[in-house]
Design a protein around this motif. Structure first.
Motif, mmCIF file in Angstrom:
data_model
loop_
_atom_site.group_PDB
_atom_site.id
_atom_site.type_symbol
_atom_site.label_atom_id
_atom_site.label_comp_id
_atom_site.label_asym_id
_atom_site.label_seq_id
_atom_site.Cartn_x
_atom_site.Cartn_y
_atom_site.Cartn_z
ATOM 1 N N CYS A 177 -34.253 -43.758 -50.655
ATOM 2 C CA CYS A 177 -34.180 -42.366 -50.206
ATOM 3 C C CYS A 177 -35.539 -41.692 -50.322
ATOM 4 O O CYS A 177 -36.116 -41.642 -51.404
ATOM 5 N N MET A 196 -25.980 -39.724 -47.056
ATOM 6 C CA MET A 196 -26.296 -39.972 -45.650
ATOM 7 C C MET A 196 -26.598 -38.674 -44.913
ATOM 8 O O MET A 196 -27.507 -38.626 -44.082
ATOM 9 N N GLU A 255 -30.188 -37.747 -46.084
ATOM 10 C CA GLU A 255 -31.283 -38.642 -45.721
ATOM 11 C C GLU A 255 -31.379 -38.951 -44.232
ATOM 12 O O GLU A 255 -32.462 -39.177 -43.718
ATOM 13 N N LEU A 256 -30.247 -39.023 -43.546
ATOM 14 C CA LEU A 256 -30.233 -39.387 -42.123
ATOM 15 C C LEU A 256 -29.480 -38.328 -41.322
ATOM 16 O O LEU A 256 -28.375 -38.583 -40.825
ATOM 17 N N TRP A 273 -28.157 -39.187 -37.746
ATOM 18 C CA TRP A 273 -27.159 -40.254 -37.612
ATOM 19 C C TRP A 273 -25.779 -39.681 -37.907
ATOM 20 O O TRP A 273 -25.622 -38.835 -38.779
ATOM 21 N N ARG A 331 -26.782 -42.910 -33.585
ATOM 22 C CA ARG A 331 -27.575 -41.712 -33.292
ATOM 23 C C ARG A 331 -27.041 -41.016 -32.047
ATOM 24 O O ARG A 331 -27.279 -39.844 -31.837
ATOM 25 N N ARG A 356 -31.090 -46.813 -42.346
ATOM 26 C CA ARG A 356 -32.356 -46.373 -42.964
ATOM 27 C C ARG A 356 -33.483 -47.327 -42.580
ATOM 28 O O ARG A 356 -34.593 -46.903 -42.261
ATOM 29 N N ALA A 372 -34.251 -46.689 -38.918
ATOM 30 C CA ALA A 372 -34.980 -45.429 -38.764
ATOM 31 C C ALA A 372 -36.426 -45.586 -39.213
ATOM 32 O O ALA A 372 -37.333 -45.015 -38.609
#
Length: 155
Positions: free
Chosen positions: A36, A68, A71-72, A75, A93, A124, A127
């Protein structure tokens, strides 16, 4: 140690998550520490405090979902299904695209939280690969013996 200097090895995390039987606090903290980027830099704001409260309560699936989201953010879950004793998770995505056009990241495990985190680790890694430039920023030095030659035959 800064996030840029930490070693992040997605295949080893994927293998460890695949081999784990259940989520544990040390495993979750290791994933947060190594995979992360945003979590440590945000300090103790509301979202990171929420993740820590979920870890304290051992709400592993909810903690994985909150992680999630943190961090994303681009997504989204495309599918979470339970079939024949395993949880199947797909992250995407472009969730609105048909399945055959979407490049979703899929993971599966008998434990829901481990399936969620396996999909998170794969997304991750994807990405991170997508954020790298496709063209090198520094040109390679030319060989001093290199000389271009025209090989056209106009005859």
């Amino acid at each position: 140690m800064t996030a840029a200097l930490r070693h992040y090895d997605p295949p080893s995390f994927s293998e460890r998550l695949r081999d784990a039987h259940a989520m544990t606090r040390p495993l979750m903290l290791e994933i947060i520490d190594h995979a992360c980027r945003h979590f440590p830099s945000l300090g103790q704001n509301g979202r990171t405090a929420r993740v820590m409260r979920l870890l304290d309560a051992e709400a592993w699936a909810d903690a994985a979902l909150a992680l999630m989201e943190l961090e994303l953010p681009t997504w989204q879950f495309r599918r979470i299904a339970y079939d024949e004793g395993e949880w199947h998770c797909a992250l995407s995505r472009e969730r609105e695209l048909p399945d055959w056009l979407d490049a979703a990241v899929e993971a599966r495990h008998a434990d829901l939280s481990l399936a969620l985190l396996s999909a998170f680790i794969e997304a991750r890694a994807l990405a991170a690969d997508m954020s790298r430039p496709s063209v090198p920023s520094v040109r390679a030095p030319l060989d001093p013996l290199y000389e271009p030659v025209v090989c056209d035959n106009f005859g």
